[in-house]
Design an enzyme around this catalytic site. Sequence first.
Site, PDB file in Angstrom:
ATOM      1  NE  ARG A  48      -0.890  -1.794   3.479  1.00 16.69           N
ATOM      2  CZ  ARG A  48      -1.670  -2.844   3.280  1.00 16.69           C
ATOM      3  NH1 ARG A  48      -2.945  -2.670   3.111  1.00 16.69           N
ATOM      4  NH2 ARG A  48      -1.165  -4.053   3.261  1.00 16.69           N
ATOM      5  CB  THR A  49       3.851   2.467   1.768  1.00 20.96           C
ATOM      6  OG1 THR A  49       3.289   2.152   3.042  1.00 20.96           O
ATOM      7  CG2 THR A  49       4.596   3.782   1.865  1.00 20.96           C
ATOM      8  CE  LYS A  78      25.344  -3.066 -11.408  1.00 20.66           C
ATOM      9  NZ  LYS A  78      25.134  -2.060 -12.452  1.00 20.66           N
ATOM     10  NE  ARG A  99       8.112   0.837   3.615  1.00 18.86           N
ATOM     11  CZ  ARG A  99       6.897   0.389   3.891  1.00 18.86           C
ATOM     12  NH1 ARG A  99       6.609  -0.881   3.693  1.00 18.86           N
ATOM     13  NH2 ARG A  99       5.968   1.201   4.347  1.00 18.86           N
ATOM     14  CG  HIS A 127       5.561   4.533   7.822  1.00 16.35           C
ATOM     15  ND1 HIS A 127       5.536   5.315   6.679  1.00 16.35           N
ATOM     16  CD2 HIS A 127       4.946   3.362   7.491  1.00 16.35           C
ATOM     17  CE1 HIS A 127       4.942   4.639   5.710  1.00 16.35           C
ATOM     18  NE2 HIS A 127       4.575   3.459   6.182  1.00 16.35           N
TER      19      HIS A 127
END
Length: 302
Positions: A48-49, A78, A99, A127
């Site tokens: 959902r985010t 890398k 995130r 958050h």
Amino acid sequence: MKHLIKAQQFTPEILQQLFSLADSYQEQPRKALQDKVVATLFYQPSSRTRLSFESAVHRLGGNVISTVNAREFSSVSKGETLEDTLQVISAYADAIVVRHDEEDVLEEATRYVSVPVINAGDGADQHPTQALLDAYTIQKEFGRLNNLHVAFVGDLYYGRTVRSLSYLLTKYPNNRFSLVSPEDLSMKEDILSYFEKKGVSFETRTFEEVLDADIIYMTRAQFINESESGWARVPLGYDFSLTPDILDRIPSSTRVLHPLPHNEEINLPKDIETTDPRIAYFRQVKNGLFARMAVLDYLINK
Ligand code: NCD
């Protein structure tokens, strides 16, 4: 505010502006991000985010470039640092939604990034846009953000949403908090000392004792990385679970919020979940879209 990393950055004035913006898109769609590109960079799972941010960009007329599973699919694999990754992406995008699976890395990593970076969850820390949409929902449901009894229930140790919302609601007078969790998942000391410093009242309680709170904010047990066994979660158990019996004892004015996804801590038949006005978390999801449109518009066009 250039980057949005922590909920403490919101002031009541900024929140008011963001709420007005969010309201305005519901009344009249606007292409505030025409010709803008937003990058979403996710090092942790999300549905959902990420999708609500991406939907928000599209609804504002902008475009999205995206990396999921960034540890495997970006240059991190890398050996690139987060700092460099963000700096590189800033050449392609007008804002970056990130995130991350670690706490306390974003502030440092965004120091030299020229476009706004939005924290969409960093480890077990914060958050902030979830707190924004939670506050927007509370404002819509109660018409105020002060003078509220808020019960946080569940995993308050690893859950980052309750931490961000604690910081945010502490900015408004006469809010008090009840903390309901298994002992080993209780709210961390930094939040408790913040409450103390701000003179905010809080108490550790049982679920049974907080059923008359204005807001019951439920959370799930987070998966935690136990190095030997990999990612694991321990269910919270019956004492932290909303069942039909418990719901029967909750006043009609109370609202149940949840950042979602929920697990067994919400143990209600689907028809009750969908139709009972006390259950506010699907409205919360909808509000999240408009709140994220607001924060993108605010940070990119300011
Ligand atoms: C929350 C998160 O990622 O912290 N989910 C979300 O963004 N809606 C809560 C959770 O995953 O438990």
